[in-house]
Structures are given as C-alpha cells and as structure tokens.
Design an enzyme around this catalytic site. Structure first.
Site, short mmCIF file in Angstrom:
data_model
loop_
_atom_site.label_atom_id
_atom_site.label_comp_id
_atom_site.label_asym_id
_atom_site.label_seq_id
_atom_site.Cartn_x
_atom_site.Cartn_y
_atom_site.Cartn_z
N GLU A 112 4.78 -4.40 12.00
CA GLU A 112 3.81 -3.33 11.71
C GLU A 112 2.65 -4.00 10.99
O GLU A 112 2.71 -4.26 9.79
CB GLU A 112 4.45 -2.26 10.81
CG GLU A 112 5.56 -1.47 11.45
CD GLU A 112 5.07 -0.46 12.48
OE1 GLU A 112 3.85 -0.29 12.63
OE2 GLU A 112 5.92 0.15 13.15
N GLU B 123 8.18 2.55 14.14
CA GLU B 123 8.86 3.20 13.03
C GLU B 123 8.71 4.70 13.24
O GLU B 123 7.77 5.16 13.89
CB GLU B 123 8.25 2.75 11.68
CG GLU B 123 8.55 1.28 11.48
CD GLU B 123 8.29 0.73 10.10
OE1 GLU B 123 7.24 1.05 9.52
OE2 GLU B 123 9.14 -0.03 9.61
N CYS C 26 -3.36 0.82 6.80
CA CYS C 26 -3.38 -0.03 8.00
C CYS C 26 -4.04 0.65 9.20
O CYS C 26 -4.73 0.02 9.98
CB CYS C 26 -1.96 -0.43 8.36
SG CYS C 26 -0.85 0.98 8.54
N ASN D 81 0.80 -1.23 0.00
CA ASN D 81 0.00 0.00 0.00
C ASN D 81 0.83 1.28 0.00
O ASN D 81 0.40 2.30 -0.52
CB ASN D 81 -1.02 0.00 1.15
CG ASN D 81 -0.38 -0.13 2.51
OD1 ASN D 81 0.77 -0.57 2.64
ND2 ASN D 81 -1.12 0.23 3.54
N1 NAD Z 1 1.17 -1.34 10.56
C1 NAD Z 1 1.68 -0.89 9.43
O1 NAD Z 1 2.56 -0.05 9.41
C2 NAD Z 1 1.15 -1.40 8.10
C3 NAD Z 1 1.43 -0.68 6.95
C4 NAD Z 1 0.95 -1.14 5.73
C5 NAD Z 1 0.19 -2.30 5.67
N2 NAD Z 1 -0.07 -3.00 6.81
C6 NAD Z 1 -0.91 -4.21 6.76
O2 NAD Z 1 -0.53 -5.01 5.63
C7 NAD Z 1 -1.63 -5.77 5.18
C8 NAD Z 1 -1.76 -5.63 3.68
O3 NAD Z 1 -0.54 -5.88 3.06
P1 NAD Z 1 -0.20 -7.25 2.31
O4 NAD Z 1 -1.45 -7.82 1.73
O5 NAD Z 1 0.96 -7.00 1.45
O6 NAD Z 1 0.24 -8.17 3.55
P2 NAD Z 1 0.86 -9.64 3.52
O7 NAD Z 1 1.04 -10.05 4.93
O8 NAD Z 1 0.11 -10.53 2.61
O9 NAD Z 1 2.29 -9.43 2.79
C9 NAD Z 1 3.24 -8.53 3.28
C10 NAD Z 1 4.61 -8.92 2.79
O10 NAD Z 1 4.96 -10.18 3.34
C11 NAD Z 1 5.40 -11.06 2.32
N3 NAD Z 1 5.06 -12.42 2.75
C12 NAD Z 1 3.89 -13.09 2.57
N4 NAD Z 1 3.96 -14.30 3.15
C13 NAD Z 1 5.19 -14.39 3.72
C14 NAD Z 1 5.86 -15.41 4.46
N5 NAD Z 1 5.28 -16.57 4.75
N6 NAD Z 1 7.11 -15.17 4.89
C15 NAD Z 1 7.72 -13.99 4.64
N7 NAD Z 1 7.15 -13.00 3.92
C16 NAD Z 1 5.88 -13.19 3.47
C17 NAD Z 1 4.67 -10.57 1.08
O11 NAD Z 1 5.30 -11.01 -0.10
C18 NAD Z 1 4.74 -9.07 1.28
O12 NAD Z 1 5.99 -8.57 0.87
C19 NAD Z 1 -2.84 -5.21 5.91
O13 NAD Z 1 -3.18 -6.09 6.96
C20 NAD Z 1 -2.33 -3.89 6.47
O14 NAD Z 1 -3.01 -3.44 7.60
C21 NAD Z 1 0.40 -2.58 8.02
C1 PTL Z 2 4.06 3.21 5.71
C2 PTL Z 2 2.66 3.71 5.89
C3 PTL Z 2 1.90 2.94 6.87
C4 PTL Z 2 0.48 3.27 6.76
C5 PTL Z 2 -0.36 2.09 6.91
O1 PTL Z 2 -0.78 1.43 5.97
#
Ligand code: NAD
Ligand code: PTL
Length: 430
Positions: free
Chosen positions: A188, A402, A222, A91
């Site tokens: 995160e 962060e 997020c 995102n």
């Molecule tokens: N708290 C924060 O700062 C923050 C920021 C942005 C997004 N998010 C969260 O991220 C989620 C959406 O993002 P997404 O769909 O990319 O998440 P995701 O967990 O599917 O993937 C995130 C990353 O992890 C990798 N990944 C997937 N499976 C893995 C494994 N088994 N081992 C190691 N790496 C693996 C993916 O390739 C990707 O690079 C939402 O839940 C959102 O809230 C959190």
């Molecule tokens: C790096 C930006 C985090 C915001 C949540 O998705």
C-alpha cells in the site's frame, strides 16, 4: 457510534460523542501523530469497524466442492499463511494496524506488527485490546524499530507474508527482500492522485470535495487528490471558493474540538513540504494562500510543526509539485478543456492509488471512472473508505487490497483436496 461513516479520515458530523476507551485511544493518536481529535475519532471508529467486520467474516470462510467422474470429488480449503508481518506508516498508525491485523487474524494467521518509529504508541494499545479480548499470547505482537527492524522482519525465513504501508522506494525494497524466500507481499504505497472537476458539477460539493481530497491529516494522506483539474470555464469561481475556505481552516491545538488541522509529523517533514512550495514558486506556480510555517497563538504551541494549507495556481503538468507526492497540505490546481485531454493528463503518472470526478452527468462519471488508471475512483466525493470497500493501488502505488471481502485472499492460501471414491488405475500393469 454506529452512525459513523467509514472514511480514510472523514470528520463526520454524525459521530456520537466518544467515551471511555475509544476516546482515550483517539487522544493518544492525536499525541502520536498530530492530527485533530475530530479526525482521530473517525480513525478509531474505522478501526473497530474493521475488527468487527473481519470477526464476522471469520466464521464464513469456506472452500468449494467440485464433483468429479465416478463419484469422486475435490474440495478446497482456505487455510492460513502462517506468520504475517505488518509494517505501518505514521499517518494512520492505529487504523493501519487494524486494517492489517483484523483480516490476518480472521484467516488464522499470527501477526508481527511494526509501527513507524514516529508513531509507536497506539499499536501497543491494540495489542492490549486483543489480549483483553482473549487473543492468545503470541498471536498479535508489536515490535518497535525503524528500517533495520523492518529489514530483519522481511528477511526472516519464518515469515510467510509481508503487508506494507509506506512510500514507493521502501515498498520496492520490501518486495526485493521478500522475493528471497518467496514471501507473499501486499504493498500500500504512495500516490499523486487526480481530482477532475467538470463545469457541470455541483460546485459547493466539488469545493468541499477538493478540501477533503487535500487537507485531512495535514495533507499527509496517501490517496489525496492533489492534482486538481478544473474545467476552464469554472476555474475563477472554483478558485475563489476554494481559497476562501482553505484560509478559514482552523489550525492549532489538535486536542481542541474546533481545530481542523494539527501539526505535521516532524520538523524535517515540515521543512520538506515547505521546500516543495518554494520549488513550485521557482517553477512558476502562484501561491494563492498558505504554504508557510504557522505559529498558533497559544504560547505552548510555539515550535510546533504547523503550516498553513496551500493552494497553488498556474500549475502545469511538468512541475515538481504536480509530479511528486508532497504528503503535506498543498493543492495544485490546473485548468483543462476536454474530457479526453484531462484523462490523458490524469493518467500520465507512475502512481495509481486513487482518483476522483465531480460532474452531474452520470454517463460521463462512469466513463471517466472506467478510464482512470487508479485503484479507486470517487464520484462526487473524496476520501471515503468504509471497511466493506476494497482499497489499494494500481501501477507503482502497489498491489493487493485492504478492506472488503477480497482481502481474505491476501491473507490465506487455497488447498485442494482430491478424493477418490473408486479403485486406483492399474496404469503400470504390474
Ligand atoms: N497506500 C496506502 O494505504 C498508504 C497509507 C499510508 C501511507 N502511505 C504512504 O506512506 C508514505 C509515508 O509514510 P512513511 O514516511 O512512514 O513511509 P516509509 O516508507 O518511510 O516507512 C514506512 C514504514 O516502513 C519502515 N521502513 C523504512 N525502511 C524500511 C526498510 N528498509 N525495510 C523495512 N521497513 C522499512 C518504516 O520504519 C515505517 O514503519 C507516503 O508515501 C504515503 O503515501 C500509503
Ligand atoms: C490506513 C489509511 C490509508 C490512507 C492513506 O494514507
């Protein structure tokens, strides 16, 4: 560009026009992710601000001097961890790469960064920028791939730390893999954050805040405040205003200046978000606007993953749309009567990333902030995350932080050096 206000995705009107490299990265980020160009510019601003901030902090890293009896003393040194892995979500692809690599490099670590396979491009641009700035080869590296590549990185014995941004289920796996070699972890993760709007609020600001809390980056944020609790007396007027403005959000070509909402990340994700809306209807929620696939008028955009932003009324705390992270443009609105009641309901979740409160009562604002179980509480605004301010979760939304000075602690370790100035004790009498 100094005028830019740091934000998760704050489309600040104070932004000066971008030129050259910054603008090109923002354009690439739009193509990468689907978000609007106005938001992508803010992401790039927030990103370079992070690089500048930690570059400034790098020269200030210091330990402590501790005086001991007899002139002896100890001191502490803040040292690098070694090779840190960064794994990013799709995102905020460029911003996440900067939020992780800037403090990591400032503390003397190397970083291997793996972007999401859905948004692979801009992390490579960051590597090029570092190289151009004189960062030695091998200090910041990008590897591409999905879960399999991420797994290899987390299991690698040469890695000292994993900083992960993504979903809660993947975060749990990262922690499990990292435990095998006792790697440090920053997580995160996702959220389902509450936004509480009291009847004494400045309504115009509260309505704008609710839009900021729900519809930036197509709702794929997020820390979004997707559980909107509105004090019963102002519910009708709040709903009228919020629906009117939600309907007016311009959806379409994300590269156009006037667009405020682009396309969701994939067809599969769009279907998932639309599925949440159908489920909400089945469970008794009322769609006040949006919640449908959207086809912009430009022929070239046919088949894009667009949807109209949605406001759901008649929601209750036990509905799927209120309990689960949707990660799309869907706002669930619920009435409340008292502060005590709404705090209990707001905290009744396994997530704890963010929260927000709108009120003119300053005592109430701080009392509510103290009692909300979340890593961030926004008072009278939402989704503002300048680089100086720590960002991270409570409960299953993760741990570690962060941004801000505190992040130095998550990318370094403390060595204690004990210095004897006298003779060593003849304790063994030999
Ligand atoms: N708290 C924060 O700062 C923050 C920021 C942005 C997004 N998010 C969260 O991220 C989620 C959406 O993002 P997404 O769909 O990319 O998440 P995701 O967990 O599917 O993937 C995130 C990353 O992890 C990798 N990944 C997937 N499976 C893995 C494994 N088994 N081992 C190691 N790496 C693996 C993916 O390739 C990707 O690079 C939402 O839940 C959102 O809230 C959190
Ligand atoms: C790096 C930006 C985090 C915001 C949540 O998705």
């Amino acid at each position: 560009l100094k005028a830019a206000k740091g934000g998760v995705g704050f489309p600040s009107s104070s932004l000066l026009p971008m030129t050259g490299t910054n603008y090109n990265i923002a354009k690439l980020e739009v193509i990468n992710n689907g978000k609007s160009i106005t938001e992508a510019r803010v992401d790039i601003d927030v990103s370079w601000q992070s690089l500048e901030y930690y570059a400034g902090i790098a020269g200030t890293l210091a330990g402590q001097h501790i005086q001991l009896p007899g002139g002896s003393f100890a001191y502490t040194r803040r040292e690098a961890l070694g090779v840190c892995v960064g794994i990013g979500a799709w995102n905020y692809p460029f911003q996440i790469a900067c939020w992780k690599s800037a403090p990591a490099l400032a503390c003397g670590n190397a970083m291997v960064f793996k972007p999401s396979p859905f948004t692979a491009v801009t992390a490579v641009i960051l590597a090029e920028i570092y190289k151009e700035a004189g960062v030695p080869d091998g200090l910041f590296n990008v590897v591409q791939g999905g879960a399999e590549t991420g797994t290899l990185l987390c299991n690698h014995p040469g890695v000292a730390k994993v900083s992960f941004t993504g979903s809660v289920p993947t975060g749990k796996k990262i922690m499990e893999m990292s435990a095998k070699t006792v790697k440090q972890v920053t997580l995160e993760l996702g959220g389902k954050s509450p936004l509480i709007i009291f009847k004494d609020c400045e309504l115009e600001n509260a309505v704008r805040g609710a839009l900021m809390a729900n519809f930036l980056t197509q709702g794929e944020v997020c820390c979004n405040g997707t559980r909107v609790y509105v004090q019963r007396e102002i519910m009708p007027v709040f709903l009228e205003e919020v629906v009117k403005r939600t309907k007016a959000i311009s959806i379409g070509d994300p590269l156009l200046e006037d667009t405020r909402m682009g396309a969701l990340i994939t067809r599969q994700h769009l279907d998932k978000v639309l599925g949440f809306v159908s489920q909400a209807k089945k469970e008794g929620a009322k769609v006040l606007c949006g919640g449908e696939a959207f086809t912009p008028i430009e022929p070239k955009l046919k088949g894009g993953y667009y949807m109209s932003p949605c406001v759901l009324d008649n929601c209750t705390d036990d509905m799927t749309c209120v309990k689960e992270e949707i990660f799309g443009p869907v706002m669930s609105v619920m009435p409340f009567d008292t502060e005590e009641e709404v705090l209990k309901r707001a905290n009744n979740t396994t997530f704890g990333l963010a929260s927000g409160v709108f009120t003119r009562d300053i005592s109430r604002a701080h009392r509510v902030a103290e009692n909300l179980q979340a890593g961030t509480c926004f008072i009278n605004n939402y989704n503002i995350s300048p680089v100086e301010v720590p960002f991270g979760g409570y409960k299953q939304s993760g741990f570690g932080r962060e941004n801000g000075q505190v992040t130095i602690e998550y990318y370094s370790q403390l060595k204690t050096v004990v210095v004897e100035m006298g003779a060593v004790d003849d304790y063994f009498n030999c």
